[in-house]
Write a protein that holds these residues in place. Structure first.
Motif, mmCIF file in Angstrom:
data_model
loop_
_atom_site.group_PDB
_atom_site.id
_atom_site.type_symbol
_atom_site.label_atom_id
_atom_site.label_comp_id
_atom_site.label_asym_id
_atom_site.label_seq_id
_atom_site.Cartn_x
_atom_site.Cartn_y
_atom_site.Cartn_z
ATOM 1 N N GLU A 142 0.813 -1.376 0.060
ATOM 2 C CA GLU A 142 0.091 -0.087 0.125
ATOM 3 C C GLU A 142 0.710 1.130 -0.172
ATOM 4 O O GLU A 142 1.860 1.354 0.817
ATOM 5 C CB GLU A 142 -1.220 -0.186 1.280
ATOM 6 N N GLN A 143 0.264 2.021 -0.704
ATOM 7 C CA GLN A 143 1.229 3.509 -0.877
ATOM 8 C C GLN A 143 0.091 4.481 -0.623
ATOM 9 O O GLN A 143 -0.825 4.599 -0.972
ATOM 10 C CB GLN A 143 1.775 3.591 -2.138
ATOM 11 N N LYS A 144 0.698 5.847 -0.339
ATOM 12 C CA LYS A 144 -0.306 6.899 -0.306
ATOM 13 C C LYS A 144 0.226 7.763 -1.376
ATOM 14 O O LYS A 144 1.443 8.133 -1.333
ATOM 15 C CB LYS A 144 0.139 7.801 1.048
ATOM 16 N N SER A 145 -0.596 8.104 -2.029
ATOM 17 C CA SER A 145 -0.510 9.075 -3.298
ATOM 18 C C SER A 145 -1.621 10.055 -3.453
ATOM 19 O O SER A 145 -2.591 9.927 -3.086
ATOM 20 C CB SER A 145 -0.035 8.246 -4.766
ATOM 21 N N PHE A 146 -1.176 11.049 -4.243
ATOM 22 C CA PHE A 146 -2.293 12.248 -4.539
ATOM 23 C C PHE A 146 -2.035 12.670 -5.840
ATOM 24 O O PHE A 146 -1.028 12.686 -6.523
ATOM 25 C CB PHE A 146 -1.981 13.379 -3.656
ATOM 26 N N LYS A 147 -3.186 12.628 -6.535
ATOM 27 C CA LYS A 147 -3.341 13.199 -8.012
ATOM 28 C C LYS A 147 -3.133 14.541 -7.986
ATOM 29 O O LYS A 147 -3.553 15.488 -7.333
ATOM 30 C CB LYS A 147 -4.545 12.952 -8.375
ATOM 31 N N VAL A 148 -1.951 15.079 -8.709
ATOM 32 C CA VAL A 148 -1.558 16.448 -8.825
ATOM 33 C C VAL A 148 -1.494 17.139 -10.178
ATOM 34 O O VAL A 148 -1.919 16.306 -11.364
ATOM 35 C CB VAL A 148 -0.112 16.715 -8.465
ATOM 36 N N ASP A 149 -1.785 18.429 -10.454
ATOM 37 C CA ASP A 149 -1.894 19.061 -11.753
ATOM 38 C C ASP A 149 -0.366 18.907 -12.263
ATOM 39 O O ASP A 149 0.734 19.493 -11.684
ATOM 40 C CB ASP A 149 -2.021 20.405 -11.315
ATOM 41 N N PRO A 150 -0.189 18.408 -13.378
ATOM 42 C CA PRO A 150 0.978 18.076 -13.982
ATOM 43 C C PRO A 150 1.693 19.315 -14.282
ATOM 44 O O PRO A 150 3.092 19.560 -14.298
ATOM 45 C CB PRO A 150 0.828 17.264 -15.161
ATOM 46 N N GLU A 151 1.074 20.544 -14.327
ATOM 47 C CA GLU A 151 1.726 21.705 -14.919
ATOM 48 C C GLU A 151 2.596 22.208 -13.421
ATOM 49 O O GLU A 151 3.451 23.247 -13.644
ATOM 50 C CB GLU A 151 0.519 22.915 -15.436
#
Length: 148
Positions: free
Chosen positions: A49-58
């Motif tokens: 399991e990992q903790k990740s967040f979707k981010v604005d690529p810009e």
């Protein structure tokens, strides 16, 4: 060897996430802030399991591995206020003047793009650098008005 870290603005709440930059199968950009206890284990069993967040690529920028004069980590896209020595036409030292620049990765190194067009290596004069914002949250700084 230094750890290569990134930051990016989260899509869900606009806060910054710091960690490792990855793209998913559909091209979405994510910052992974924490890996599970054993990434060699199976993906489906939960041990990874990992903790990740979707981010604005810009907004994604790499850490330079350097810190400003206040000990704050410097990333691509940061707006830096620095001091530059000023000389008279006859070559005599007049004093120090403030200059603004944006941190960019170019030609395999981090450069400080100054208003004058100069592009010194970011590590040059590091003790004079101070982060005053970044290009995404404080675009007015690029116009030279840090009090706006």
């Amino acid at each position: 060897m230094r750890e290569i870290r990134f930051r990016g603005k989260r899509i869900d709440n606009g806060e910054w996430a710091y960690g490792w930059y990855v793209k998913d199968w559909e091209g979405g950009s994510h910052i992974v802030t924490e890996f599970g206890p054993d990434i060699t284990q199976c993906w489906d069993c939960g041990a990874n399991e990992q903790k990740s967040f979707k981010v604005d690529p810009e907004t994604v920028g790499q850490s330079t591995g350097l810190k400003d004069k206040n000990g704050k980590e410097i990333y691509e896209g940061d707006v830096i206020k620095s001091e530059k020595m000023e000389y008279s036409e006859s070559g005599h030292f007049v004093g120090m003047i403030d200059v603004l620049g944006i941190v960019k990765f170019e030609d395999g190194r981090f450069l400080l793009h100054l208003e004058s067009g100069a592009r010194p290596d970011l590590s040059f004069g590091l003790s004079f650098h101070k982060i005053i914002g970044n290009v995404w949250e404080h675009p007015h700084l690029l116009k030279g008005d840090e009090n706006e």
